[in-house]
Design an enzyme around this catalytic site. Structure first.
Site, PDB file in Angstrom:
ATOM      1  N   LYS A  19      -9.217  -1.971   5.209  1.00 14.28           N
ATOM      2  CA  LYS A  19      -9.401  -2.483   3.837  1.00 14.28           C
ATOM      3  C   LYS A  19      -8.356  -3.549   3.514  1.00 14.28           C
ATOM      4  CE  LYS A  19      -9.523   1.832   2.675  1.00 14.28           C
ATOM      5  NZ  LYS A  19      -9.735   3.217   2.334  1.00 14.28           N
ATOM      6  N   HIS A  44       0.856  -1.190   0.000  1.00 15.34           N
ATOM      7  CA  HIS A  44       0.000   0.000   0.000  1.00 15.34           C
ATOM      8  C   HIS A  44       0.887   1.232   0.000  1.00 15.34           C
ATOM      9  CE1 HIS A  44      -3.329   2.675   0.922  1.00 15.34           C
ATOM     10  NE2 HIS A  44      -2.471   3.308   1.703  1.00 15.34           N
ATOM     11  N   ASP A  64     -15.881   1.880   6.446  1.00 13.34           N
ATOM     12  CA  ASP A  64     -14.918   2.868   5.940  1.00 13.34           C
ATOM     13  C   ASP A  64     -15.563   3.728   4.850  1.00 13.34           C
ATOM     14  OD1 ASP A  64     -12.225   4.055   5.745  1.00 13.34           O
ATOM     15  OD2 ASP A  64     -12.344   3.277   3.706  1.00 13.34           O
ATOM     16  N   SER A 120      -8.599   3.375   8.598  1.00  9.99           N
ATOM     17  CA  SER A 120      -9.202   3.400   7.262  1.00  9.99           C
ATOM     18  C   SER A 120      -8.370   2.558   6.286  1.00  9.99           C
ATOM     19  CB  SER A 120      -9.280   4.864   6.792  1.00  9.99           C
ATOM     20  OG  SER A 120      -9.588   4.940   5.434  1.00  9.99           O
ATOM     21  N   ARG A 127     -15.548  11.992   6.708  1.00  7.00           N
ATOM     22  CA  ARG A 127     -14.284  12.673   7.058  1.00  7.00           C
ATOM     23  C   ARG A 127     -13.930  13.694   5.985  1.00  7.00           C
ATOM     24  NH1 ARG A 127     -10.338   8.132   7.154  1.00  7.00           N
ATOM     25  NH2 ARG A 127      -8.785   9.716   7.591  1.00  7.00           N
TER      26      ARG A 127
HETATM   27  N1  URA Z   1      -6.292   6.400   2.262  1.00  8.74           N
HETATM   28  C1  URA Z   1      -7.325   5.772   2.886  1.00  8.74           C
HETATM   29  O1  URA Z   1      -7.837   4.760   2.424  1.00  8.74           O
HETATM   30  N2  URA Z   1      -7.794   6.317   4.027  1.00  8.74           N
HETATM   31  C2  URA Z   1      -7.279   7.423   4.580  1.00  8.74           C
HETATM   32  O2  URA Z   1      -7.756   7.845   5.625  1.00  8.74           O
HETATM   33  C3  URA Z   1      -6.204   8.079   3.923  1.00  8.74           C
HETATM   34  C4  URA Z   1      -5.714   7.521   2.757  1.00  8.74           C
END
Ligand code: URA
Length: 466
Positions: free
Chosen positions: A203, A98, A177, A199, A184
């Protein structure tokens, strides 16, 4: 505190929970328990907690921060809020990478096939462009026919056949999320380490990963600018994912200039295919090197190498012998994409308007404001103004000079590809301000800085260094 002042949320462990009590408790700076955090995540996912209460809770969490235990509880509760992918049937360890987002950051198109070619399963659930940064899904959709919306069964079938699959989030995966992230975005509560960590990791952990490599960006193109915030987020994510049973490492990497030559959609894929075909252009050396380093970690965490160094060597072999290119093309084909666009990329690439920007003076490329350059890329049509808008697959910017390069007045600095001629002026103006040419060369910045493994992350957090 008298009995009268006591917040009902602190009542007995089995008492029914009420969102108003949880908001007040967080507002007053107290720490929430896992049951209360789970109540918030479940209520966000199933719609039983209204948006105004979730927004108030998010602001209380943003202002007072989330403790390590709260962050861990929120990550797990969000992970468990919907469907999950189980890679167990694949018979291989599942590892993903990621990135915290950047400009020209195209390493996913290299690390996924590199790790897959070395025997690791790569279930990669990616996102779209966010702010000034590009989106993996938008880039892949530049390939005619490529499907990013697969069912979990299709996702598994592609990984089984090709070793890797890159898709988007399904509506049922981590619904908490989807709701909280959108709130957010609208309530000024994005930039909080605990909320970002929960967040991102919810995932990734919902994909059932055995291993995770985090590429946390630093420098002028990163979302978090202060080094101490970046280090804290990296350590927090490593410790949280490790506590959830996923072997994790975070690398702090330079985003003080666009990564490689291309920033946009189709042009980024072309740069990657060039590298997968074994080319070694000097302007792509940083993408190649960073991808091999990240893939080396993925291969080691995937149990196919005894160290990152050996993983790097295996990845380099897969890059040079064509195995990674074959894995990438197999994946594109399995997801409906037409790989023939890479037979003659220049013939497929049809931008609406093109402009070469020349160096306005002689000297060294001393500084690049990479966030501004990311916005310049977005203004070409490669990114979107509003959520849901289409992006132009042909748009973007090619950067011909890297930071530290000596340029002569009149030499090409960048080529802008825009959707229309009217969309050339704004990116050019941004570019002229964002690139600083000076008489002396800048200090070299290492591509990879600090690396956080589990032990380093835990020590960093225990020391409370922020
Ligand atoms: N990427 C995400 O998936 N969530 C965040 O809060 C920031 C970047």
């Amino acid at each position: 505190m008298t009995q009268k002042d006591r917040n009902p949320a602190e009542a007995s462990p089995a008492a029914p929970l009420h969102m108003i009590d949880i908001i007040r408790k967080k507002r007053d700076g107290a720490e929430l328990g896992a049951r209360e955090i789970g109540f918030v995540a479940a209520g966000a996912a199933d719609g039983s907690i209204p948006a105004d209460q979730l927004a108030a809770w998010l602001m209380a969490a943003w202002l007072n921060g989330l403790s390590l235990d709260e962050t861990r509880a929120l990550t797990l509760a969000m992970r468990d809020s919907g469907e999950k992918f189980s890679p167990a049937r694949l018979g291989k360890r599942a590892v993903d990478k990621h990135s915290s987002g950047g400009v020209g950051d195209k390493t996913s198109f290299l690390v996924a096939p590199l790790a897959a070619a070395c025997g690791v399963a790569v279930p990669m659930i990616s996102g779209r462009a966010l702010g000034h940064t590009g989106g993996t899904l938008d880039k892949l959709e530049a390939i005619p026919g490529y499907r990013t919306a697969l069912t979990l069964a299709e996702f598994e079938a592609v990984i089984e056949k090709c070793g890797a699959s890159i898709v988007g989030q399904t509506p049922k995966l981590v619904p908490a999320d989807r709701v909280l992230y959108a709130l957010r975005d609208r309530t000024g509560t994005v930039e909080n380490p605990g909320l970002i960590c929960a967040s991102i990791l919810s995932k990734k952990l919902a994909a059932g990963l055995d291993g995770l490599v985090l590429d946390v960006k630093t420098g002028s193109g990163a979302f978090l600018r202060k080094m101490e915030d970046t280090e804290f987020l990296a350590a927090l994510m490593v410790a949280t994912a490790e506590a959830a049973g996923t072997r994790t490492v975070a690398l702090l990497t330079d985003m003080g200039q666009p990564l490689g030559r291309a920033a946009g959609n189709f042009i980024e894929l072309v740069e990657c295919v060039e590298l997968l075909r074994g080319a070694r252009p000097s302007y792509s050396e940083d993408v190649r090197e960073l991808s091999l380093i990240l893939a080396g970690w993925m291969i080691a965490l995937g149990g196919k190498a005894d160290s990152q160094k050996t993983g790097y060597t295996l990845a380099e072999v897969a890059l040079t012998d064509g195995a990674a290119l074959a894995a990438f093309f197999r994946m594109i084909d399995a997801q409906g994409g037409d790989v023939s666009v890479f037979d003659d990329p220049a013939a497929f690439h049809k931008p609406g308007a093109t402009k070469v920007v020349e160096a306005w003076e002689s000297g060294f490329v001393a500084e690049m404001d990479t966030t501004a350059l990311g916005w310049a890329v977005q203004r070409t049509g490669a990114g979107r103004e509003k959520a849901g808008e289409p992006v132009d697959p042909h748009a973007g910017i090619l950067f011909h000079a890297r930071r530290g390069a000596r340029v002569e007045r009149g030499e090409p600095l960048a080529t802008i590809y825009a959707t229309t001629a009217a969309q050339l002026a704004e990116p050019e103006e941004i570019l002229r301000k964002a690139i600083i040419i000076s008489k002396s060369p800048p200090h070299a910045v290492p591509l990879v800085g600090r690396v956080f493994t589990r032990d380093e992350a835990e020590k960093f957090l225990q020391d409370g260094v922020r």
